[in-house]
Design an enzyme around this catalytic site. Structure first.
Site, PDB file in Angstrom:
ATOM      1  CD  GLU A 263      22.097 -72.945 -39.665  1.00  0.00           C
ATOM      2  OE1 GLU A 263      23.191 -73.552 -39.616  1.00  0.00           O
ATOM      3  OE2 GLU A 263      21.974 -71.728 -39.458  1.00  0.00           O
TER       4      GLU A 263
ATOM      5  CG  HIS B 178      24.950 -76.486 -44.207  1.00  0.00           C
ATOM      6  ND1 HIS B 178      24.200 -77.530 -43.716  1.00  0.00           N
ATOM      7  CD2 HIS B 178      24.758 -75.450 -43.342  1.00  0.00           C
ATOM      8  CE1 HIS B 178      23.587 -77.140 -42.593  1.00  0.00           C
ATOM      9  NE2 HIS B 178      23.905 -75.884 -42.350  1.00  0.00           N
TER      10      HIS B 178
ATOM     11  CB  SER C  33      23.117 -80.578 -45.021  1.00  0.00           C
ATOM     12  OG  SER C  33      24.236 -79.721 -45.179  1.00  0.00           O
TER      13      SER C  33
ATOM     14  CG  ASP D 181      26.518 -65.218 -32.210  1.00  0.00           C
ATOM     15  OD1 ASP D 181      27.651 -65.404 -32.702  1.00  0.00           O
ATOM     16  OD2 ASP D 181      25.457 -65.367 -32.840  1.00  0.00           O
TER      17      ASP D 181
ATOM     18  CG  PHE E  22      22.128 -63.254 -41.735  1.00  0.00           C
ATOM     19  CD1 PHE E  22      22.664 -63.478 -40.485  1.00  0.00           C
ATOM     20  CD2 PHE E  22      21.733 -64.352 -42.494  1.00  0.00           C
ATOM     21  CE1 PHE E  22      22.825 -64.765 -39.981  1.00  0.00           C
ATOM     22  CE2 PHE E  22      21.890 -65.641 -42.009  1.00  0.00           C
ATOM     23  CZ  PHE E  22      22.444 -65.846 -40.747  1.00  0.00           C
TER      24      PHE E  22
END
Length: 288
Positions: free
Chosen positions: A9, A259, A7, A101, A210
């Site tokens: 994102e 993912h 999958s 967040d 990140f």
């Protein structure tokens, strides 16, 4: 070795150029027959409408399931459920339910006075609607706000008990981090699927930043490897090798789904998937 289910994102575009990049990414990755695309949700709900539009168009043009992110930040409970209803009306029946967040650069999450206090409350409300497959976040190296790894895992268990169907982990760089976490979750009585989140590194500087924001630890050997690769202009080769090796190790340990956090860039993710035996199955049509 059987190829894994995958999958991907993506994040909603904020400009015309970004929109083209997103659709190019979808067109490149959709033939790999992913289980779903997930579409992220900006801090403070800042991309709420963009997320809805991107999720709707991705679903309509690809015919593939889309799992839209939904958070507790910056909205009342009623507004959040209204957003969920809009997703469902657009044919999006999978949701990634997250606390979200802190908004506006705040150090800690503060619930909206009339909103959901945490992800468990959001999951409970979505489960009562009985309209969605509900995915949640999981943190192999512990959530930054958790007082301990034990508390981190117990909170994940609460999310499953509230109605979650599956968890997707924060990315990590060493297979042992996920495998240890998986064993700890099983020992805690968690028996729902936990899918490892994988970050193919297209830009090392950005990836380091990140990781710092997400609390993902970077091992020293990896820092040294990228320093050397940058000197020799071989970062792309290193990224492909390291990410493929990480995924292969996870598969050897029984992981059957992965993912990928694509950051709306398809090439490296596609190359890694093909190295793992994930080959094109279908064509994406009618992409605007």
């Amino acid at each position: 070795m059987t190829s894994p289910a995958v999958s991907f994102e993506v994040f909603p575009p904020k400009s015309v150029d970004a929109a083209f990049r997103l659709w190019d990414t979808a067109q490149s990755l959709a033939p790999l027959a992913p289980r779903f695309f997930s579409v992220t949700y900006g801090a403070g709900g800042s991309t709420r409408d963009l997320t809805h539009d991107a999720a709707h168009v991705l679903h309509r043009t690809s015919g593939l399931p889309v799992s839209a992110h939904l958070t507790c930040v910056g909205a009342t409970a009623a507004e959040t459920i209204e957003t969920a209803e809009k997703f469902h009306a657009a044919g999006v029946t999978d949701i990634v339910a997250l606390r979200g967040d802190p908004a506006d650069g705040a150090e800690r999450f503060t619930p909206h006075p009339e909103g959901f206090a945490n992800s468990v409350e959001l999951i409970e409300a979505l489960a009562l609607m009985d309209k969605f497959t509900i995915r949640v976040g999981a943190y192999p190296q512990s959530h930054p706000d958790a007082v301990s790894q034990h508390a981190n895992i117990q909170y994940l268990k609460r999310k499953f008990d509230a109605g979650a169907d599956e968890a997707i982990t924060q990315f990590f760089f060493e297979a042992e981090d996920f495998l240890r976490f998986r064993d700890q979750c099983a020992a805690a009585g968690i028996d729902k699927p936990i899918v490892p989140g994988i970050l193919p590194i297209t830009n090392w500087t950005s990836a380091r930043a990140f990781a710092a924001r997400c609390g993902a630890k970077i091992p020293e050997w990896m820092e040294e490897a990228y320093r050397a690769a940058q000197r020799d202009d071989r970062t792309a080769l290193l990224s492909t090798a390291l990410c493929t090796e990480l995924c292969s190790t996870l598969m050897d340990e029984g992981v059957d789904a992965l993912h990928f956090y694509t950051l709306n860039r398809a090439d490296l993710t596609r190359d890694i998937c093909r190295a793992l035996g994930v080959t094109p199955q279908t064509a994406l049509s009618n992409v605007a």
